[in-house]
Design a protein around this motif. Structure first.
Motif, PDB file in Angstrom:
ATOM      1  N   UNK A  52      50.777  55.315   1.863  1.00  0.00           N
ATOM      2  CA  UNK A  52      51.482  55.889   0.605  1.00  0.00           C
ATOM      3  C   UNK A  52      50.553  55.498  -0.300  1.00  0.00           C
ATOM      4  N   UNK A  53      50.281  56.510  -0.887  1.00  0.00           N
ATOM      5  CA  UNK A  53      48.704  56.316  -1.673  1.00  0.00           C
ATOM      6  C   UNK A  53      49.245  56.308  -3.266  1.00  0.00           C
ATOM      7  N   UNK A  54      48.174  55.207  -4.114  1.00  0.00           N
ATOM      8  CA  UNK A  54      48.458  55.270  -5.175  1.00  0.00           C
ATOM      9  C   UNK A  54      48.327  57.530  -6.286  1.00  0.00           C
ATOM     10  N   UNK A  55      49.644  57.354  -7.008  1.00  0.00           N
ATOM     11  CA  UNK A  55      48.491  58.580  -7.675  1.00  0.00           C
ATOM     12  C   UNK A  55      48.020  58.953  -8.520  1.00  0.00           C
ATOM     13  N   UNK A 207      54.666  51.494  15.023  1.00  0.00           N
ATOM     14  CA  UNK A 207      54.250  53.320  14.136  1.00  0.00           C
ATOM     15  C   UNK A 207      55.413  53.768  13.394  1.00  0.00           C
ATOM     16  N   UNK A 208      56.016  52.486  12.507  1.00  0.00           N
ATOM     17  CA  UNK A 208      57.006  52.789  11.347  1.00  0.00           C
ATOM     18  C   UNK A 208      56.341  52.169  10.339  1.00  0.00           C
ATOM     19  N   UNK A 209      55.540  51.989  10.477  1.00  0.00           N
ATOM     20  CA  UNK A 209      54.888  51.104   9.091  1.00  0.00           C
ATOM     21  C   UNK A 209      53.858  51.842   8.266  1.00  0.00           C
ATOM     22  N   UNK A 210      53.950  51.823   7.303  1.00  0.00           N
ATOM     23  CA  UNK A 210      53.136  52.834   6.057  1.00  0.00           C
ATOM     24  C   UNK A 210      52.831  52.431   5.741  1.00  0.00           C
ATOM     25  N   UNK A 295      55.760  50.813   1.085  1.00  0.00           N
ATOM     26  CA  UNK A 295      54.922  50.976   2.162  1.00  0.00           C
ATOM     27  C   UNK A 295      54.131  49.780   2.380  1.00  0.00           C
ATOM     28  N   UNK A 296      53.169  48.742   3.177  1.00  0.00           N
ATOM     29  CA  UNK A 296      52.883  47.961   3.162  1.00  0.00           C
ATOM     30  C   UNK A 296      51.608  47.616   2.988  1.00  0.00           C
ATOM     31  N   UNK A 297      50.835  47.196   1.843  1.00  0.00           N
ATOM     32  CA  UNK A 297      49.940  46.878   1.077  1.00  0.00           C
ATOM     33  C   UNK A 297      49.310  45.705   1.805  1.00  0.00           C
ATOM     34  N   UNK A 298      49.357  45.601   2.677  1.00  0.00           N
ATOM     35  CA  UNK A 298      48.488  43.985   2.867  1.00  0.00           C
ATOM     36  C   UNK A 298      48.673  43.192   2.072  1.00  0.00           C
ATOM     37  N   UNK A 299      47.214  42.768   1.310  1.00  0.00           N
ATOM     38  CA  UNK A 299      47.479  41.351   0.263  1.00  0.00           C
ATOM     39  C   UNK A 299      48.033  41.643  -0.654  1.00  0.00           C
TER      40      UNK A 299
END
Length: 340
Positions: A52-55, A207-210, A295-299
């Motif tokens: 999932x990327x920032x547009x 594998x379910x993490x986005x 989604x999972x954006x870490x920090x």
């Protein structure tokens, strides 16, 4: 703790640039659109990973104008946009004019990985043509350095590197600086950018993490109107307890969360049962899990949770908000905020 007020918030997420786009997605409980990150291999094949990327930024007014941002990596621009939204044009100009001492704290986990990849790729291919211009953008402190430069600030500046709960250490440090009078305002921002290495690494957990990216920021001060930071207990380190479940139980006691139906819990669940186990606690009041939609954006994820919770308080949907995050390898952290 002394009076600490949240004077502004900002966010950049895969839902779009700004808080309104983020909240629209969260309130609709609609997952952001996925794209595919593709990495070619030496054998001529390619590895693809859903992300999932920032547009792409289409409105340049969302970024402050500064030559420091021309070469900044993606996470540097995300941080600048989130802070610019949180500060507002008036405070930003006051900082530029020297009328406000604005300190900066940046928390992150992955860091400036895209320029690091590019720079060291050039070094390995042909050291004689590796660009020294890129190297300053590879260090962890690059985003916070840019932010202080953009605001013309000589107040304290720090970068804290850790796991997904490090955001709360940043908030705690900000309260110390404000209590000591080291600054008039303190910006705390968490930011991350997408790259193939971290995206593929998440697949080893589930594998379910986005995999996701983005930034979120808060402006803290001691005077003014806004939600109040009521409690921020020390993060519970995994060195002190046997498991994240035990760490969360201790943190929960220290937070003193009251499930009275008017308190929001913004948790760190991402939809993966094994990682969500520590926050699998009974709760009858409102509850949001922003990672399930963004989604999972870490920090950056814990900061995004915090900004979403603060929007609930600002708009009167809750009287109090509890925010928690379970770090991957260091600690569990959390904070409590009250409505204005």
């Amino acid at each position: 703790m002394s009076r600490i007020v949240v004077l502004g918030t900002g966010a950049v997420t895969p839902a779009g640039w700004g808080i309104s786009a983020m909240m629209e997605t969260i309130d609709a409980q609609r997952a952001v659109e996925q794209t595919v990150l593709e990495r070619p291999t030496d054998q001529g094949a390619s590895i693809t990973t859903p992300v999932a990327k920032v547009p792409k930024l289409t409105d340049r007014s969302l970024l402050p104008k500064s030559p420091r941002l021309r070469r900044a990596s993606a996470l540097g621009k995300y941080a600048a946009a989130a802070v610019f939204e949180a500060m507002g044009a008036e405070r930003h100009q006051a900082a530029r004019d020297g009328d406000l001492r604005v300190a900066v704290i940046c928390t992150l986990m992955n860091g400036c990985v895209n320029y690091s990849n590019r720079f060291f790729g050039e070094v390995l291919t042909d050291p004689s043509v590796a660009s020294p211009i890129l190297f300053p953008e590879t260090v962890y402190n690059a985003p916070s350095s840019h932010l202080s430069a953009v605001m013309g600030s000589s107040a304290p500046n720090d970068t804290i590197v850790g796991d997904g709960a490090e955001w709360f250490a940043g908030l705690e440090l900000a309260t110390e600086w404000l209590d000591r009078g080291d600054c008039d305002l303190c910006v705390v921002v968490a930011t991350e950018e997408m790259d193939w290495l971290s995206a593929e690494a998440m697949g080893y957990y589930s594998s379910s993490l986005l995999p996701s990216e983005g930034a979120a920021a808060v402006v803290l001060g001691r005077e003014g109107d806004g939600p109040r930071l009521m409690s921020i207990p020390d993060p519970v380190s995994y060195a002190e307890v046997e498991s994240p479940v035990d760490a969360m139980a201790r943190l929960w006691r220290n937070l003193g969360a009251d499930d009275n139906g008017r308190t929001l819990w913004a948790d760190g669940r991402n939809g993966v049962a094994r990682t969500d186990q520590a926050e699998d606690l009974p709760w009858h009041g409102p509850r949001i899990s922003t990672r399930e939609f963004l989604g999972e954006a870490m920090g950056a994820s814990a900061a995004i949770q915090t900004v979403a919770a603060l929007e609930w308080l600002r708009t009167g949907r809750a009287e109090r908000a509890v925010v928690t995050a379970v770090g991957g390898n260091e600690a569990v952290g959390g904070a409590v905020f009250d409505a204005p």
